[in-house]
Design a protein around this motif. Structure first.
Motif, mmCIF file in Angstrom:
data_model
loop_
_atom_site.group_PDB
_atom_site.id
_atom_site.type_symbol
_atom_site.label_atom_id
_atom_site.label_comp_id
_atom_site.label_asym_id
_atom_site.label_seq_id
_atom_site.Cartn_x
_atom_site.Cartn_y
_atom_site.Cartn_z
ATOM 1 N N ASP A 16 0.896 -1.157 0.035
ATOM 2 C CA ASP A 16 0.015 0.185 0.035
ATOM 3 C C ASP A 16 0.819 1.409 0.034
ATOM 4 N N ALA A 17 2.148 1.005 0.239
ATOM 5 C CA ALA A 17 2.942 2.406 0.292
ATOM 6 C C ALA A 17 4.300 2.133 -0.496
ATOM 7 N N PRO A 18 4.216 1.715 -1.808
ATOM 8 C CA PRO A 18 5.466 1.073 -2.295
ATOM 9 C C PRO A 18 6.325 2.451 -2.561
ATOM 10 N N GLU A 19 5.786 3.601 -2.855
ATOM 11 C CA GLU A 19 6.713 4.732 -3.179
ATOM 12 C C GLU A 19 7.272 5.663 -1.885
ATOM 13 N N ARG A 23 7.045 7.726 8.615
ATOM 14 C CA ARG A 23 7.622 7.378 9.927
ATOM 15 C C ARG A 23 6.574 6.320 10.563
ATOM 16 N N GLY A 24 5.314 6.718 10.355
ATOM 17 C CA GLY A 24 4.328 5.573 11.024
ATOM 18 C C GLY A 24 4.459 4.399 10.602
ATOM 19 N N VAL A 25 4.616 4.132 9.520
ATOM 20 C CA VAL A 25 4.654 2.767 8.577
ATOM 21 C C VAL A 25 5.930 2.302 9.091
ATOM 22 N N LEU A 26 6.995 2.822 9.090
ATOM 23 C CA LEU A 26 8.427 2.382 9.338
ATOM 24 C C LEU A 26 8.127 1.915 10.752
ATOM 25 N N GLN A 27 7.718 2.730 11.739
ATOM 26 C CA GLN A 27 7.553 2.402 13.286
ATOM 27 C C GLN A 27 6.783 1.124 13.351
ATOM 28 N N GLU A 28 5.741 1.003 12.549
ATOM 29 C CA GLU A 28 4.855 -0.115 12.719
ATOM 30 C C GLU A 28 5.620 -1.158 12.415
ATOM 31 N N ARG A 29 6.253 -1.180 10.937
ATOM 32 C CA ARG A 29 6.650 -2.453 10.415
ATOM 33 C C ARG A 29 8.064 -2.915 11.049
ATOM 34 N N LEU A 30 8.835 -1.845 11.361
ATOM 35 C CA LEU A 30 10.373 -2.080 11.698
ATOM 36 C C LEU A 30 10.598 -1.738 13.173
ATOM 37 N N GLY A 31 9.908 -1.025 13.907
ATOM 38 C CA GLY A 31 9.931 -0.530 15.328
ATOM 39 C C GLY A 31 10.432 0.782 15.426
ATOM 40 N N ALA A 34 14.214 1.797 14.554
ATOM 41 C CA ALA A 34 14.572 1.740 12.929
ATOM 42 C C ALA A 34 14.049 3.123 12.585
ATOM 43 N N ALA A 35 12.896 3.381 12.815
ATOM 44 C CA ALA A 35 12.185 4.666 12.411
ATOM 45 C C ALA A 35 12.760 5.814 12.705
ATOM 46 N N SER A 36 13.533 6.020 14.012
ATOM 47 C CA SER A 36 14.034 6.994 14.562
ATOM 48 C C SER A 36 15.567 7.303 13.796
ATOM 49 N N ALA A 37 16.250 6.175 13.531
ATOM 50 C CA ALA A 37 17.451 6.224 12.709
ATOM 51 C C ALA A 37 17.285 6.879 11.433
ATOM 52 N N VAL A 38 16.048 6.286 10.885
ATOM 53 C CA VAL A 38 15.861 6.716 9.324
ATOM 54 C C VAL A 38 15.423 8.474 9.464
ATOM 55 N N GLN A 39 14.782 8.633 10.282
ATOM 56 C CA GLN A 39 14.474 10.167 10.468
ATOM 57 C C GLN A 39 15.487 11.134 10.509
ATOM 58 N N ALA A 40 16.630 10.571 11.126
ATOM 59 C CA ALA A 40 17.911 11.299 11.483
ATOM 60 C C ALA A 40 18.579 11.349 10.213
ATOM 61 N N LEU A 41 18.494 10.745 9.168
ATOM 62 C CA LEU A 41 19.331 10.834 7.808
ATOM 63 C C LEU A 41 18.820 11.728 6.934
ATOM 64 N N GLU A 42 20.008 12.266 6.185
ATOM 65 C CA GLU A 42 19.797 13.136 5.051
ATOM 66 C C GLU A 42 19.600 12.093 3.795
ATOM 67 N N PRO A 43 19.129 12.563 2.781
ATOM 68 C CA PRO A 43 19.076 11.823 1.539
ATOM 69 C C PRO A 43 20.383 11.396 1.044
ATOM 70 N N GLY A 44 20.435 9.942 0.741
ATOM 71 C CA GLY A 44 21.674 9.451 0.369
ATOM 72 C C GLY A 44 22.561 8.853 1.356
ATOM 73 N N GLU A 45 22.145 9.103 2.719
ATOM 74 C CA GLU A 45 22.826 8.496 3.916
ATOM 75 C C GLU A 45 22.267 7.114 4.115
ATOM 76 N N SER A 46 23.243 6.235 4.808
ATOM 77 C CA SER A 46 22.531 5.062 5.330
ATOM 78 C C SER A 46 22.890 4.972 6.891
ATOM 79 N N THR A 47 22.063 4.105 7.418
ATOM 80 C CA THR A 47 22.132 3.925 8.678
ATOM 81 C C THR A 47 23.254 2.856 9.193
ATOM 82 N N PRO A 48 24.086 3.023 10.408
ATOM 83 C CA PRO A 48 24.834 1.852 10.810
ATOM 84 C C PRO A 48 23.811 0.669 10.995
#
Length: 115
Positions: A16-19, A23-31, A34-48
């Motif tokens: 339902d959200a392929p594109e 944050r809500g979807v990430l938090q629901e699916r990954l916790g 993980a959602a907080s780690a992605v929220q802190a990224l700039e485009p092109g960056e990766s989390t450890p």
């Protein structure tokens, strides 16, 4: 490959959200972590590597977008409450400003008086 395609076994709930995965979807699916780690990224960056509800993953933020706009009927009440709250705050500000303009304040304690 996009996260929603990389899940093993494939999870139809991502379809339902392929594109854009908000944050809500990430938090629901990954916790939350993980959602907080992605929220802190700039485009092109990766989390450890971060622990998710599906194990350890390294997540990459490709781009930030606004996501699809919900139908007006779904947000009508929320928009109305926000509009009423803003109008109320503006009215209160005008009222208190009027009180300040008409007020005569006498500070009796010299320690509290402005220098």
């Amino acid at each position: 490959r996009p996260l929603h395609e990389a899940l093993d076994p494939p999870d139809a709930s991502w379809a339902d959200a392929p594109e854009g995965l908000g944050r809500g979807v990430l938090q629901e699916r990954l916790g939350r972590i993980a959602a907080s780690a992605v929220q802190a990224l700039e485009p092109g960056e990766s989390t450890p590597p971060v622990r998710t509800t599906r194990g350890w993953m390294s997540l990459r933020l490709e781009e930030r977008g606004t996501g699809p706009e919900p139908p007006f009927e779904e947000v009508r009440n929320e928009l109305r409450r926000a509009w009423l709250r803003e109008r109320s705050e503006q009215s209160l500000e005008r009222f208190t400003e009027g009180l300040r303009e008409r007020a005569e304040i006498e500070v009796l304690d010299p320690e509290l008086a402005a220098p």
